[in-house]
Each structure stands twice: as structure tokens, then as C-alpha cells.
Scaffold this motif. Structure first.
Motif, mmCIF file in Angstrom:
data_model
loop_
_atom_site.group_PDB
_atom_site.id
_atom_site.type_symbol
_atom_site.label_atom_id
_atom_site.label_comp_id
_atom_site.label_asym_id
_atom_site.label_seq_id
_atom_site.Cartn_x
_atom_site.Cartn_y
_atom_site.Cartn_z
ATOM 1 N N GLU A 75 0.833 -1.203 0.000
ATOM 2 C CA GLU A 75 0.000 0.000 0.000
ATOM 3 C C GLU A 75 0.863 1.246 0.000
ATOM 4 O OE1 GLU A 75 -3.676 2.000 2.595
ATOM 5 O OE2 GLU A 75 -2.417 0.422 3.469
ATOM 6 N N GLU A 76 1.947 1.231 0.780
ATOM 7 C CA GLU A 76 2.827 2.404 0.869
ATOM 8 C C GLU A 76 3.589 2.626 -0.432
ATOM 9 O OE1 GLU A 76 3.671 2.066 5.697
ATOM 10 O OE2 GLU A 76 5.019 1.102 4.252
ATOM 11 N N TYR A 81 2.475 1.866 -3.444
ATOM 12 C CA TYR A 81 1.533 2.358 -4.446
ATOM 13 C C TYR A 81 1.066 3.779 -4.142
ATOM 14 C CZ TYR A 81 1.159 -2.233 -6.635
ATOM 15 O OH TYR A 81 1.440 -3.399 -7.304
ATOM 16 N N ASN A 82 1.078 4.144 -2.871
ATOM 17 C CA ASN A 82 0.591 5.467 -2.480
ATOM 18 C C ASN A 82 1.488 6.059 -1.388
ATOM 19 O OD1 ASN A 82 -0.917 7.758 -2.130
ATOM 20 N ND2 ASN A 82 -2.513 6.773 -0.898
ATOM 21 N N PRO A 83 2.645 6.638 -1.763
ATOM 22 C CA PRO A 83 3.596 7.172 -0.785
ATOM 23 C C PRO A 83 3.040 8.324 0.060
ATOM 24 C CG PRO A 83 4.593 6.971 -2.962
ATOM 25 C CD PRO A 83 3.133 6.780 -3.140
ATOM 26 N N LYS A 84 1.921 8.922 -0.372
ATOM 27 C CA LYS A 84 1.355 10.055 0.368
ATOM 28 C C LYS A 84 0.881 9.670 1.769
ATOM 29 C CE LYS A 84 -0.066 12.740 -3.686
ATOM 30 N NZ LYS A 84 -1.221 13.330 -4.428
ATOM 31 N N ILE A 85 0.639 8.384 1.995
ATOM 32 C CA ILE A 85 0.153 7.960 3.317
ATOM 33 C C ILE A 85 1.290 7.802 4.332
ATOM 34 C CG2 ILE A 85 -1.777 6.726 2.259
ATOM 35 C CD1 ILE A 85 -0.301 4.105 2.881
ATOM 36 N N LEU A 86 2.528 8.033 3.864
ATOM 37 C CA LEU A 86 3.679 7.859 4.755
ATOM 38 C C LEU A 86 3.824 9.041 5.711
ATOM 39 C CD1 LEU A 86 6.293 6.423 2.215
ATOM 40 C CD2 LEU A 86 5.172 5.209 4.076
ATOM 41 N N GLU A 87 3.378 8.842 6.956
ATOM 42 C CA GLU A 87 3.573 9.868 7.976
ATOM 43 C C GLU A 87 4.693 9.434 8.921
ATOM 44 O OE1 GLU A 87 2.437 8.224 10.808
ATOM 45 O OE2 GLU A 87 1.633 6.686 9.493
ATOM 46 N N GLY A 88 4.925 10.189 9.961
ATOM 47 C CA GLY A 88 6.067 10.017 10.853
ATOM 48 C C GLY A 88 6.330 8.604 11.341
ATOM 49 N N SER A 89 5.314 7.970 11.919
ATOM 50 C CA SER A 89 5.511 6.632 12.502
ATOM 51 C C SER A 89 5.856 5.595 11.435
ATOM 52 C CB SER A 89 4.252 6.204 13.263
ATOM 53 O OG SER A 89 3.143 6.121 12.384
#
Length: 447
Positions: free
Chosen positions: A383-384, A386-394
Motif C-alpha cells: 500500500e505504501e 503504491y501510495n507514498p502520500k500515506i507515509l507519515e512520521g511513525s
């Protein structure tokens, strides 16, 4: 291997270009520097003497000195003579699929002879031959086991006879190969730490017992003039038909590679450019000369790309880029295909003038940055990717921990990937904007 020599030659030619008109003294001074550069690279002194003599005879003349581009003509003469020093036209060994072929591979211990036998077998297996490897080095511990492991890796049978002498093994190997409908027998003969009479006697006896089409001599390019001396003795005793240079990816001066063809009169046929089975190429004197003189080797780069990249996958990737659907999973796939082409440093050497780019002198070219990128992406979930925008701090902390990198490294990769996507978008916009339009300035830009 030729980084230092290449850099020196490029500096010499750069100085010639800056002079415009040339005098005989200019050429003589430049050739003196070329001579010193070749000697420092451990090129045989007789080869260097003949090389500079021939270049001087052709470069100092009215046709060159009075031409509009004398420096370019001198550079061309040096390039052509360098090609001649390396053996002239490329040559592949004479093997035919519709007959039984026997290749004897000889060389000293430590030259990479056994691995080279497997590489040759793989090279011709891909061309449609049915090879059989024959282990005849009964003296070096584990030599037979090494060839058997390589054969198993390639799916190629390895033949040997326990307790038999090499000439006897050779006779039985020929019969076994013909019984198995193999059309290429590659014999890994015994080596020695140095050339001696028993070794030569054994090789000559094998020749008397078996009809041999080609005798290839394997030389370690990192051993310098010792390799040239060994080649001369082997050629005098058993008359080799071609030479294989191994460890051409090493950091030695490379004089053996530049001397051996001229000294022995026998062509360099193949070169080993790494330890892996696939890191094995035909030798092209003109391409090698171009790389040494900083002209690059675009043809080899294209050939490597054609072998590494699947055409259907490339078209699918192009469509994804057009639709801006290119993601980190695709990026990882592209990195894997680039790795198939060989070490990054070798690929960069094939790009004309790359080592002379501003700021490149202190840059160490290796595969570490690519390995770091791979580790980071592989630590992501599907998922990450395919969609790097969901990558937050943790998530970034988890990825950094899993890849042995830092959060800063993860951020840097994401930033570079985002910039790449923006560039792709701009290219798509330009393509749509100018599609079908006849714009002369665009054509000149492309040229």
C-alpha cells in the motif's frame, strides 16, 4: 581498470584542442606525455615504442598540421592506433552448430580459468549450442567440485573420470559428448603456479589425443607484464588461438590488456568483467579504445540495456509513465533491471565524458546508493509503495528501522521520487502540446 590512463590521455588531448593550430613541437610534446602515460599504465615498452612511432609518422605531416582541425585529426590517429594495439577488428572463436566443437581452456592457477569455462559454456548455451563441461584439473584441490557446482547452477553437465590422467579424460569426454548429442565440449585443463615443462607436455599430449578447434588462454589482467610473459610462452608452446582476459573490472593499471594482443599476435576474444557468470563479454578493441580515450561506449551500453530490459515490460512502464501511474513498486522493478546491466561504475564509464563532468573527480561511483534505495522501498508495505502520500512520521520510522537507514534517508527518497513524477508530468504536457506540430527549433534542440 583504465581510469588513471583515461584521465591522463583526456587531459593531453584537451590541451591539444585548446591550441588551435599545431606545430611539430606541439605534437612531439603531446606524444611524449602519451608515451609516459602508457608506460605508467604498465604497457609493454616495445609496444609503446612502436605505438608512438606510428602515431608520430602519421600525425606530423602537411595533411594534419595544415588542416582546419589538426587536434581532432591527431586524436583520431591515436584512437585508430590504439584500436590496432588492442587487436584491430573484434573476433569470436570459430564454432559451428552443425559440427562437433572442442575448446581447450588453458592458463595459470588463480587466473579464473575454471569460472571462465562455465562463462564460455553459458555464453554459447544462450546462442543455441549444447555444451558439455569437462573437468580435467586433477591437481588443484576442489577444482573439479568447483566446476561441478558451476555446471549445476547453469544446468550443464560436467564430465570427469576419477583416477584418470587428463589426456585420457579428454578422449573419453569427446565420446561422452557425442553420445549425448552435445556439439560443444569445453575442457578445463590443469593450471600451475608458473609455467613449467610438465604442464606444457600435458597440454601438448591432450592436443595429440583429441582434435581441438580452439585453444583459449585465460590471463589475469591484474598481473601486469607477468601475464604477457606467460602468454608468450603458452603461445610458443601450444599455439593458442585466442585470449580471455579476466578481472578487467579490477583497479590494476591494465597494461597487460593493452599489450598482450600486440606481443603475442593473438586476439583477445573475451573479457571477464566481474565474478558473476553473466559478467562476460566479447572483446571489442574499438569500444575499449573509445572508453580509454573518454569517448564512452554507447553501443555496449545499449546492448546491455537490450539484454536486461524486457520489451513488453518496457512498453507497459512507458504507458504507466504517460498516465502518471508510475509508483515506488515500478521504481523498484526498474532498479532490479538496471542491476542486471552490471555495476553502476562500469555503466557510467560507457557514457562519453562522464568522468570529466564538473564535480565528478571526488565522487566514488558504486552501487551503495541503489542498495539503500532498494532497502527502503522493500521495507514498505504494498500500500505504501503504491501510495507514498500515506507515509507519515511513525511509518517512516518503521521503514528506516527496517531498512537500516534514517528517517532523513526515507524523506530524501520520497522527495526525489516526487520530483521525478513532476518531471514526468511536465514531459507529458510538452509532448501533448507539440504533438503533430512541425517546429524547427525543437528539431535543432533534439539534435
Amino acid at each position: 581498470m583504465f581510469e588513471s590512463l583515461s584521465s591522463r590521455l583526456q587531459d593531453i588531448f584537451s590541451s591539444l584542442r585548446s591550441r588551435g593550430k599545431l606545430t611539430e613541437q606541439d605534437i612531439e610534446l603531446a606524444l611524449k606525455e602519451v608515451k609516459l602515460s602508457l608506460l605508467e599504465a604498465d604497457v609493454n615498452f616495445k609496444v609503446v615504442r612502436d605505438f608512438t612511432k606510428d602515431v608520430k609518422a602519421k600525425a606530423i605531416g602537411a595533411n594534419v598540421l595544415e588542416s582546419l582541425t589538426p587536434s581532432q585529426q591527431v586524436i583520431k590517429i591515436v584512437h585508430d592506433e590504439l584500436v590496432g594495439m588492442l587487436g584491430g577488428a573484434p573476433r569470436e572463436i570459430n564454432l559451428l552448430k552443425d559440427r562437433f566443437n572442442t575448446v581447450m581452456v588453458a592458463g595459470l592457477q588463480g587466473s579464473g580459468k575454471t569460472t571462465t569455462c562455465a562463462k564460455i559454456a553459458r555464453f554459447y548455451q544462450k546462442k543455441g549450442f549444447r555444451p558439455l563441461l569437462c573437468a580435467m584439473d586433477i591437481y588443484r584441490p576442489a577444482a573439479i567440485t568447483q566446476l561441478e557446482l558451476l555446471g549445476k547452477q547453469l544446468g550443464i553437465e560436467v564430465f570427469t573420470v576419477a583416477g584418470a590422467k587428463p589426456p585420457e579424460i579428454a578422449v573419453k569426454a569427446v565420446k561422452h559428448a557425442q553420445d549425448k548429442s552435445c556439439n560443444l565440449l569445453i575442457m578445463d585443463t590443469a593450471g600451475r603456479l608458473h609455467v613449467d615443462e610438465p604442464l606444457m607436455h600435458e597440454l601438448m599430449e591432450i592436443r595429440r589425443n583429441v582434435e581441438i578447434n580452439e585453444i583459449l588462454l585465460v590471463l589475469d589482467a591484474m598481473t601486469g607484464q607477468d601475464a604477457v610473459n606467460a602468454a608468450t610462452i603458452f603461445n610458443d608452446q601450444i599455439e593458442v588461438s585466442g585470449i580471455v582476459l579476466t578481472k578487467l573490472d579490477g583497479d590494476a593499471r591494465g597494461g597487460a590488456a593493452l599489450s598482450v594482443a600486440k606481443v603475442t599476435g593473438k586476439p583477445v576474444v573475451f573479457v571477464g568483467v566481474g565474478e558473476k557468470i553473466e559478467e562476460f563479454d566479447l572483446f571489442y578493441p574499438d569500444r575499449m579504445a573509445g572508453r580509454i580515450m573518454g569517448m564512452g561506449d554507447i553501443l555496449s551500453l545499449i546492448e546491455k540495456a537490450q539484454l536486461a530490459f524486457d520489451e513488453k515490460e518496457a512498453r507497459a512502464m512507458e504507458e504507466k509513465i504517460r498516465k502518471l501511474e508510475f509508483n515506488l513498486e515500478d521504481f523498484l522493478s526498474q532498479l532490479a533491471q538496471i542491476k542486471k546491466m552490471g555495476p553502476f561504475s562500469q555503466l557510467m564509464e560507457m557514457i562519453p565524458g562522464f568522468n570529466k563532468l564538473k564535480g565528478m573527480d571526488d565522487v566514488k561511483l558504486d552501487d551503495k546508493p541503489m542498495k539503500k534505495i532498494e532497502a527502503i522501498i522493500q521495507s514498505m508495505t504494498k500500500e505504501e509503495r503504491y501510495n507514498p502520500k500515506i507515509l507519515e512520521g511513525s511509518r517512516k520510522k518503521r521503514i528506516a528501522s527496517g531498512s537500516g537507514t534514517t528517517v532523513q534517508d526515507v524523506n530524501q527518497l520520497l522527495k526525489q521520487f516526487d520530483q521525478m513524477r513532476k518531471m514526468m508530468k511536465q514531459m507529458n504536457v510538452m509532448e501533448k502540446k507539440f504533438k503533430g506540430k512541425n517546429l524547427p527549433f525543437m528539431k535543432n534542440l533534439i539534435k
